[in-house]
Design a protein around this motif. Sequence first.
Motif, PDB file in Angstrom:
ATOM      1  N   GLN A  38      42.990  33.494  36.540  1.00  0.00           N
ATOM      2  CA  GLN A  38      43.668  34.307  37.554  1.00  0.00           C
ATOM      3  C   GLN A  38      44.465  33.477  38.550  1.00  0.00           C
ATOM      4  OE1 GLN A  38      43.729  37.254  36.634  1.00  0.00           O
ATOM      5  NE2 GLN A  38      42.004  38.512  37.253  1.00  0.00           N
ATOM      6  N   LYS A  39      44.049  32.229  38.721  1.00  0.00           N
ATOM      7  CA  LYS A  39      44.722  31.325  39.673  1.00  0.00           C
ATOM      8  C   LYS A  39      44.662  31.838  41.106  1.00  0.00           C
ATOM      9  CE  LYS A  39      46.279  28.410  36.527  1.00  0.00           C
ATOM     10  NZ  LYS A  39      45.542  28.822  35.322  1.00  0.00           N
ATOM     11  N   GLN A  40      43.623  32.648  41.406  1.00  0.00           N
ATOM     12  CA  GLN A  40      43.424  33.115  42.773  1.00  0.00           C
ATOM     13  C   GLN A  40      41.950  33.453  42.970  1.00  0.00           C
ATOM     14  OE1 GLN A  40      45.564  36.747  43.512  1.00  0.00           O
ATOM     15  NE2 GLN A  40      44.493  37.906  41.953  1.00  0.00           N
ATOM     16  N   PRO A  41      41.455  33.298  44.199  1.00  0.00           N
ATOM     17  CA  PRO A  41      40.054  33.642  44.466  1.00  0.00           C
ATOM     18  C   PRO A  41      39.845  35.146  44.444  1.00  0.00           C
ATOM     19  CG  PRO A  41      41.148  32.990  46.492  1.00  0.00           C
ATOM     20  CD  PRO A  41      42.128  32.744  45.391  1.00  0.00           C
ATOM     21  N   MET A  42      38.634  35.556  44.087  1.00  0.00           N
ATOM     22  CA  MET A  42      38.289  36.967  43.964  1.00  0.00           C
ATOM     23  C   MET A  42      37.381  37.396  45.118  1.00  0.00           C
ATOM     24  SD  MET A  42      39.781  37.697  41.041  1.00  0.00           S
ATOM     25  CE  MET A  42      39.010  39.176  40.395  1.00  0.00           C
ATOM     26  N   VAL A  43      37.104  38.684  45.166  1.00  0.00           N
ATOM     27  CA  VAL A  43      36.129  39.241  46.099  1.00  0.00           C
ATOM     28  C   VAL A  43      34.918  39.673  45.276  1.00  0.00           C
ATOM     29  CG1 VAL A  43      35.622  41.112  47.724  1.00  0.00           C
ATOM     30  CG2 VAL A  43      37.858  39.961  47.774  1.00  0.00           C
ATOM     31  N   LEU A 118      35.784  32.363  45.212  1.00  0.00           N
ATOM     32  CA  LEU A 118      35.696  33.605  45.980  1.00  0.00           C
ATOM     33  C   LEU A 118      36.377  33.406  47.326  1.00  0.00           C
ATOM     34  CD1 LEU A 118      31.892  34.497  45.500  1.00  0.00           C
ATOM     35  CD2 LEU A 118      33.820  35.322  44.119  1.00  0.00           C
ATOM     36  N   ARG A 119      36.952  34.479  47.852  1.00  0.00           N
ATOM     37  CA  ARG A 119      37.478  34.425  49.220  1.00  0.00           C
ATOM     38  C   ARG A 119      36.688  35.330  50.170  1.00  0.00           C
ATOM     39  NH1 ARG A 119      40.656  38.797  50.303  1.00  0.00           N
ATOM     40  NH2 ARG A 119      41.504  39.952  48.538  1.00  0.00           N
ATOM     41  N   LEU A 168      38.090  42.481  42.198  1.00  0.00           N
ATOM     42  CA  LEU A 168      36.639  42.338  42.302  1.00  0.00           C
ATOM     43  C   LEU A 168      35.989  41.642  41.117  1.00  0.00           C
ATOM     44  CD1 LEU A 168      35.298  45.775  43.606  1.00  0.00           C
ATOM     45  CD2 LEU A 168      35.883  43.750  44.946  1.00  0.00           C
ATOM     46  N   ILE A 169      34.888  40.950  41.442  1.00  0.00           N
ATOM     47  CA  ILE A 169      33.839  40.612  40.495  1.00  0.00           C
ATOM     48  C   ILE A 169      32.628  41.440  40.908  1.00  0.00           C
ATOM     49  CG2 ILE A 169      32.237  38.837  39.678  1.00  0.00           C
ATOM     50  CD1 ILE A 169      34.386  36.745  40.381  1.00  0.00           C
ATOM     51  N   LEU A 170      31.997  42.123  39.957  1.00  0.00           N
ATOM     52  CA  LEU A 170      30.754  42.841  40.223  1.00  0.00           C
ATOM     53  C   LEU A 170      29.611  42.022  39.651  1.00  0.00           C
ATOM     54  CD1 LEU A 170      29.188  45.331  41.212  1.00  0.00           C
ATOM     55  CD2 LEU A 170      29.636  46.393  38.981  1.00  0.00           C
ATOM     56  N   LEU A 196      33.084  50.908  41.078  1.00  0.00           N
ATOM     57  CA  LEU A 196      32.962  49.455  41.161  1.00  0.00           C
ATOM     58  C   LEU A 196      32.996  48.835  39.767  1.00  0.00           C
ATOM     59  CD1 LEU A 196      30.181  49.104  43.893  1.00  0.00           C
ATOM     60  CD2 LEU A 196      32.621  48.598  44.171  1.00  0.00           C
ATOM     61  N   VAL A 197      32.308  49.454  38.821  1.00  0.00           N
ATOM     62  CA  VAL A 197      32.294  48.953  37.445  1.00  0.00           C
ATOM     63  C   VAL A 197      33.702  48.961  36.865  1.00  0.00           C
ATOM     64  CG1 VAL A 197      31.509  49.466  35.082  1.00  0.00           C
ATOM     65  CG2 VAL A 197      29.899  49.600  37.006  1.00  0.00           C
ATOM     66  N   LYS A 198      34.414  50.057  37.042  1.00  0.00           N
ATOM     67  CA  LYS A 198      35.759  50.175  36.475  1.00  0.00           C
ATOM     68  C   LYS A 198      36.750  49.230  37.150  1.00  0.00           C
ATOM     69  CE  LYS A 198      35.064  54.999  35.147  1.00  0.00           C
ATOM     70  NZ  LYS A 198      35.413  56.411  35.440  1.00  0.00           N
ATOM     71  N   GLN A 199      36.568  49.003  38.447  1.00  0.00           N
ATOM     72  CA  GLN A 199      37.488  48.161  39.197  1.00  0.00           C
ATOM     73  C   GLN A 199      37.280  46.679  38.911  1.00  0.00           C
ATOM     74  OE1 GLN A 199      37.282  48.879  43.401  1.00  0.00           O
ATOM     75  NE2 GLN A 199      38.577  47.143  43.935  1.00  0.00           N
ATOM     76  N   ALA A 200      36.059  46.282  38.574  1.00  0.00           N
ATOM     77  CA  ALA A 200      35.728  44.862  38.423  1.00  0.00           C
ATOM     78  C   ALA A 200      36.530  44.214  37.297  1.00  0.00           C
ATOM     79  CB  ALA A 200      34.241  44.708  38.151  1.00  0.00           C
ATOM     80  N   GLN A 201      37.040  43.020  37.579  1.00  0.00           N
ATOM     81  CA  GLN A 201      37.711  42.230  36.544  1.00  0.00           C
ATOM     82  C   GLN A 201      36.706  41.778  35.492  1.00  0.00           C
ATOM     83  OE1 GLN A 201      41.249  41.392  36.573  1.00  0.00           O
ATOM     84  NE2 GLN A 201      41.084  43.137  37.962  1.00  0.00           N
ATOM     85  N   ILE A 202      35.536  41.353  35.950  1.00  0.00           N
ATOM     86  CA  ILE A 202      34.419  41.010  35.086  1.00  0.00           C
ATOM     87  C   ILE A 202      33.132  41.448  35.772  1.00  0.00           C
ATOM     88  CG2 ILE A 202      35.495  39.025  33.909  1.00  0.00           C
ATOM     89  CD1 ILE A 202      33.875  37.217  35.807  1.00  0.00           C
ATOM     90  N   ILE A 203      32.058  41.519  34.986  1.00  0.00           N
ATOM     91  CA  ILE A 203      30.741  41.843  35.519  1.00  0.00           C
ATOM     92  C   ILE A 203      29.787  40.732  35.104  1.00  0.00           C
ATOM     93  CG2 ILE A 203      28.814  43.487  35.455  1.00  0.00           C
ATOM     94  CD1 ILE A 203      30.930  45.642  34.702  1.00  0.00           C
ATOM     95  N   THR A 204      29.033  40.210  36.074  1.00  0.00           N
ATOM     96  CA  THR A 204      28.007  39.222  35.765  1.00  0.00           C
ATOM     97  C   THR A 204      26.635  39.821  36.060  1.00  0.00           C
ATOM     98  OG1 THR A 204      28.383  38.193  37.961  1.00  0.00           O
ATOM     99  CG2 THR A 204      29.427  37.165  36.046  1.00  0.00           C
ATOM    100  N   VAL A 205      25.688  39.492  35.189  1.00  0.00           N
ATOM    101  CA  VAL A 205      24.328  40.035  35.283  1.00  0.00           C
ATOM    102  C   VAL A 205      23.343  38.882  35.220  1.00  0.00           C
ATOM    103  CG1 VAL A 205      22.585  41.513  34.193  1.00  0.00           C
ATOM    104  CG2 VAL A 205      25.018  42.195  34.159  1.00  0.00           C
TER     105      VAL A 205
END
Length: 239
Positions: A38-43, A118-119, A168-170, A196-205
């Motif tokens: 992405q070359k940018q920090p995520m939330v 992250l930012r 987002l990252i969720l 939140l699930v749909k918006q997330a670029q990726i999901i980590t568990v």
Amino acid sequence: MSNSNLNPRGLSIGGKDIWVVDDHQYVLLVWGTLFQTQKQPMVLVSIDYHPDTNPPFWLWAYQKAMAIDPEREAELVEKFQKRMMASLVPLNLNSVRMTMDQMRNDEHINTAMELGYLRDYHMINCMEKHAYSRGSHYLVPESQFGRLEDVMFKSIELPLEKIGSEELILDIDLDYFLHPENFELDLDQNSIFADLVKQAQIITVARSKTYFDFLRTDEFTIDSCEEKLIELLGKIIRK
């Protein structure tokens, strides 16, 4: 992206990448890979029983400092933390991977902030409502522990309008869930988690088995919990 502990291992559902780790700090490798792309920090939006926002390498630095000179503990802790952070190169994931043994599973979020992955972060948890200079903490009331219904998100006053405009990252720790029933989410009545699930670029568990086993309140296994969460995520993504 793997090692002998299966940290991390990935799957894709409907084009959405989901990464599962045994030890929470290994999500740094996933977030770092996304940063490279992405070359940018995520939330980050993280849902966890614990507030995993301790400073980078704090416990390792503290133990090392106390072994050397307890009277100089504060000075040495800062010195050792800075030394470890200086060894990390944000775009060199191997440099991050090499420090996993020195990092606790509650130090990854602020490490990610320091690395620029992250930012900002929104830490939803059941233990502390910290007020740090960066990031936001939201304390889940005891009556809502383990729940994903809209009433939980509204009770903590999560700033949904602000979050809704972010990349987002969720992140979800399985130790948040106490009962199998926590996953019986009526998606016709509850939309916040689904959004939140749909918006997330990726999901980590994170599995966090030791903490999960300690906190669970009935016969609920870590494997069953992971399976139910993945099933719920799939149901949301495909809807």
